[in-house]
Design a protein around this motif. Structure first.
Motif, PDB file in Angstrom:
ATOM      1  N   ASP A  73      10.766  -1.651  -6.389  1.00  0.00           N
ATOM      2  CA  ASP A  73      10.238  -0.944  -7.544  1.00  0.00           C
ATOM      3  C   ASP A  73      10.159   0.563  -7.322  1.00  0.00           C
ATOM      4  OD1 ASP A  73       8.248  -1.232  -5.653  1.00  0.00           O
ATOM      5  OD2 ASP A  73       6.629  -1.293  -7.119  1.00  0.00           O
ATOM      6  N   MET A  74      10.356   1.013  -6.081  1.00  0.00           N
ATOM      7  CA  MET A  74      10.348   2.439  -5.783  1.00  0.00           C
ATOM      8  C   MET A  74      11.753   3.028  -5.726  1.00  0.00           C
ATOM      9  SD  MET A  74       7.256   3.346  -5.704  1.00  0.00           S
ATOM     10  CE  MET A  74       7.552   5.005  -5.120  1.00  0.00           C
ATOM     11  N   ARG A  75      12.751   2.187  -5.514  1.00  0.00           N
ATOM     12  CA  ARG A  75      14.121   2.679  -5.342  1.00  0.00           C
ATOM     13  C   ARG A  75      14.600   3.414  -6.595  1.00  0.00           C
ATOM     14  NH1 ARG A  75      16.869   1.009  -1.238  1.00  0.00           N
ATOM     15  NH2 ARG A  75      15.627  -0.908  -1.122  1.00  0.00           N
ATOM     16  N   GLY A  76      14.276   2.868  -7.769  1.00  0.00           N
ATOM     17  CA  GLY A  76      14.671   3.526  -9.006  1.00  0.00           C
ATOM     18  C   GLY A  76      13.991   4.865  -9.181  1.00  0.00           C
ATOM     19  N   ARG A  77      12.712   4.940  -8.786  1.00  0.00           N
ATOM     20  CA  ARG A  77      11.964   6.203  -8.892  1.00  0.00           C
ATOM     21  C   ARG A  77      12.585   7.278  -8.009  1.00  0.00           C
ATOM     22  NH1 ARG A  77       6.791   7.120 -10.559  1.00  0.00           N
ATOM     23  NH2 ARG A  77       6.373   4.880 -10.593  1.00  0.00           N
ATOM     24  N   TYR A  78      12.921   6.899  -6.771  1.00  0.00           N
ATOM     25  CA  TYR A  78      13.540   7.866  -5.869  1.00  0.00           C
ATOM     26  C   TYR A  78      14.915   8.285  -6.376  1.00  0.00           C
ATOM     27  CZ  TYR A  78       9.944   6.767  -2.379  1.00  0.00           C
ATOM     28  OH  TYR A  78       8.754   6.600  -1.725  1.00  0.00           O
ATOM     29  N   THR A  79      15.660   7.337  -6.954  1.00  0.00           N
ATOM     30  CA  THR A  79      16.987   7.636  -7.476  1.00  0.00           C
ATOM     31  C   THR A  79      16.901   8.605  -8.646  1.00  0.00           C
ATOM     32  OG1 THR A  79      17.754   5.437  -6.792  1.00  0.00           O
ATOM     33  CG2 THR A  79      19.114   6.618  -8.366  1.00  0.00           C
ATOM     34  N   TYR A  80      15.910   8.400  -9.505  1.00  0.00           N
ATOM     35  CA  TYR A  80      15.701   9.315 -10.634  1.00  0.00           C
ATOM     36  C   TYR A  80      15.343  10.708 -10.128  1.00  0.00           C
ATOM     37  CZ  TYR A  80      13.555  11.410 -14.776  1.00  0.00           C
ATOM     38  OH  TYR A  80      13.236  12.254 -15.807  1.00  0.00           O
ATOM     39  N   ARG A  81      14.471  10.766  -9.128  1.00  0.00           N
ATOM     40  CA  ARG A  81      14.080  12.075  -8.565  1.00  0.00           C
ATOM     41  C   ARG A  81      15.284  12.771  -7.955  1.00  0.00           C
ATOM     42  NH1 ARG A  81      13.236  16.394  -7.839  1.00  0.00           N
ATOM     43  NH2 ARG A  81      11.518  17.500  -6.832  1.00  0.00           N
ATOM     44  N   ARG A  82      16.175  11.986  -7.344  1.00  0.00           N
ATOM     45  CA  ARG A  82      17.389  12.570  -6.752  1.00  0.00           C
ATOM     46  C   ARG A  82      18.310  13.105  -7.844  1.00  0.00           C
ATOM     47  NH1 ARG A  82      20.691  15.080  -4.751  1.00  0.00           N
ATOM     48  NH2 ARG A  82      21.871  14.730  -2.818  1.00  0.00           N
ATOM     49  N   GLY A  83      18.355  12.394  -8.977  1.00  0.00           N
ATOM     50  CA  GLY A  83      19.144  12.877 -10.103  1.00  0.00           C
ATOM     51  C   GLY A  83      18.594  14.174 -10.661  1.00  0.00           C
ATOM     52  N   ALA A  84      17.260  14.268 -10.747  1.00  0.00           N
ATOM     53  CA  ALA A  84      16.630  15.495 -11.227  1.00  0.00           C
ATOM     54  C   ALA A  84      16.934  16.658 -10.285  1.00  0.00           C
ATOM     55  CB  ALA A  84      15.124  15.295 -11.349  1.00  0.00           C
ATOM     56  N   LEU A  85      16.990  16.353  -9.005  1.00  0.00           N
ATOM     57  CA  LEU A  85      17.314  17.372  -8.005  1.00  0.00           C
ATOM     58  C   LEU A  85      18.729  17.903  -8.233  1.00  0.00           C
ATOM     59  CD1 LEU A  85      15.955  18.571  -5.400  1.00  0.00           C
ATOM     60  CD2 LEU A  85      17.289  16.920  -4.117  1.00  0.00           C
TER      61      LEU A  85
ATOM     62  N   ALA B  48       0.836  -1.199   0.000  1.00  0.00           N
ATOM     63  CA  ALA B  48       0.000   0.000   0.000  1.00  0.00           C
ATOM     64  C   ALA B  48       0.868   1.245   0.000  1.00  0.00           C
ATOM     65  CB  ALA B  48      -0.922   0.000   1.211  1.00  0.00           C
ATOM     66  N   LEU B  49       1.936   1.204   0.767  1.00  0.00           N
ATOM     67  CA  LEU B  49       2.860   2.330   0.798  1.00  0.00           C
ATOM     68  C   LEU B  49       3.489   2.546  -0.567  1.00  0.00           C
ATOM     69  CD1 LEU B  49       4.680   1.789   4.196  1.00  0.00           C
ATOM     70  CD2 LEU B  49       3.413   3.815   3.526  1.00  0.00           C
TER      71      LEU B  49
ATOM     72  N   ALA C 156       4.486   6.937  -5.005  1.00  0.00           N
ATOM     73  CA  ALA C 156       4.795   7.492  -6.315  1.00  0.00           C
ATOM     74  C   ALA C 156       4.407   8.963  -6.363  1.00  0.00           C
ATOM     75  CB  ALA C 156       4.063   6.717  -7.402  1.00  0.00           C
ATOM     76  N   THR C 157       3.379   9.331  -5.629  1.00  0.00           N
ATOM     77  CA  THR C 157       2.918  10.725  -5.601  1.00  0.00           C
ATOM     78  C   THR C 157       2.891  11.291  -4.187  1.00  0.00           C
ATOM     79  OG1 THR C 157       0.642   9.905  -5.508  1.00  0.00           O
ATOM     80  CG2 THR C 157       1.506  10.449  -7.663  1.00  0.00           C
ATOM     81  N   GLY C 158       3.415  10.566  -3.243  1.00  0.00           N
ATOM     82  CA  GLY C 158       3.395  11.007  -1.855  1.00  0.00           C
ATOM     83  C   GLY C 158       2.551  10.072  -1.020  1.00  0.00           C
ATOM     84  N   VAL C 159       2.608  10.222   0.287  1.00  0.00           N
ATOM     85  CA  VAL C 159       1.879   9.321   1.168  1.00  0.00           C
ATOM     86  C   VAL C 159       0.618   9.951   1.746  1.00  0.00           C
ATOM     87  CG1 VAL C 159       3.960   8.064   1.790  1.00  0.00           C
ATOM     88  CG2 VAL C 159       3.272  10.006   3.175  1.00  0.00           C
TER      89      VAL C 159
ATOM     90  N   GLY D 269      16.365  -0.435 -13.097  1.00  0.00           N
ATOM     91  CA  GLY D 269      15.191  -0.818 -13.878  1.00  0.00           C
ATOM     92  C   GLY D 269      14.147   0.267 -14.030  1.00  0.00           C
ATOM     93  N   PHE D 270      14.455   1.479 -13.595  1.00  0.00           N
ATOM     94  CA  PHE D 270      13.491   2.561 -13.731  1.00  0.00           C
ATOM     95  C   PHE D 270      13.382   2.967 -15.199  1.00  0.00           C
ATOM     96  CE2 PHE D 270      12.524   7.142 -13.916  1.00  0.00           C
ATOM     97  CZ  PHE D 270      11.292   7.132 -13.274  1.00  0.00           C
TER      98      PHE D 270
END
Length: 243
Positions: A129-141, A8-9, A14-17, A162-163
């Motif tokens: 499956d969320m680790r890649g998303r967070y890593t991409y967001r960190r790269g954008a930062l 559920a988390l 992906a858009t916040g909790v 795998g993102f």
């Protein structure tokens, strides 16, 4: 320890909790079920999270801040730290959005997201499956902060995790270009265009224009000419119309 669903988390992070209700669920039927994917929170952390989550959703930052401080103080396990970082990331994004809405022309300081994102990337409790998303967001930062070599590392790591995102390859190219490695960026962009063509898809016109602009600015005459030729072949009408 109380258990809430990690699945559920993962769905809401992906858009916040803010959209997830942190409630005490029914206990797992057996240890095997609990081990499959339950996120176990310390009672103190769960209690504070139940205050922070609806406060963040309501943009009640004055209530959310002390609740998150309580989570930070009480967090002992990776699961505790995971939910604390996820909520902190959500809070900071909400605050940035509110600040931008209040003053659209004011500069936005996204560096406040770096800390919670780093925790989420490194935390063993973060769903794979969320680790890649967070890593991409960190790269954008990092990219937005003009830390281009750092951005490249995060983008490449996100890809390795795998993102997938339509803009990921182009983001790597842009980071290389902006860091001064224009030739490598052009080579990557050429590989991306070639792959698109092989798949029966035409690369966006902006890819060619971007490559031509960067190659010309770097005084790479052979590369500039080569990309002009590629552009003419891929978009003949546009090229004829421009002459």
């Amino acid at each position: 320890m109380k258990t809430i669903s990690k699945l559920a988390l993962a769905a809401v992070l992906a858009t916040g909790v803010s959209g997830m209700a942190l409630s005490v669920p029914a206990m797992a039927k057996d240890k095997k079920e609990e081990a499959k994917g339950g996120l176990k929170l310390s009672p103190e952390v769960l209690k504070a999270a139940q205050v922070a989550q609806p406060a963040i959703a309501a943009k009640d930052f004055a209530t959310a801040e002390p609740a998150l401080a309580q989570i930070d103080a009480a967090a002992k396990t990776d699961d505790d730290k995971y939910i604390g970082a996820a909520l902190r990331c959500d809070l900071e994004q909400q605050k940035l959005a509110a600040a931008q809405a209040a003053n659209p022309n004011a500069p936005i300081n996204e560096t406040v997201l770096a800390g919670p994102l780093d925790v989420l990337i490194a935390n063993p409790s973060t769903p794979a499956d969320m680790r890649g998303r967070y890593t991409y967001r960190r790269g954008a930062l990092a990219f937005n902060g003009k830390q281009y070599p750092v951005a490249i590392q995060y983008f490449q790591k996100a890809k390795a995790l795998g993102f997938t995102d339509p803009n990921l390859d182009l983001q790597i190219v842009k980071a290389k270009m902006e860091s001064g490695d224009v030739k490598s960026g052009l080579a990557d962009l050429d590989a991306s265009v070639t792959a698109s063509t092989a798949a029966g898809q035409k690369a966006p016109e902006d890819f060619y224009r971007y490559a031509i602009s960067k190659a010309n600015a770097a005084k790479l005459k052979p590369e500039t000419f080569a990309w002009l030729q590629k552009y003419a072949v891929a978009y003949p009408r546009q090229r004829r119309g421009a002459t």
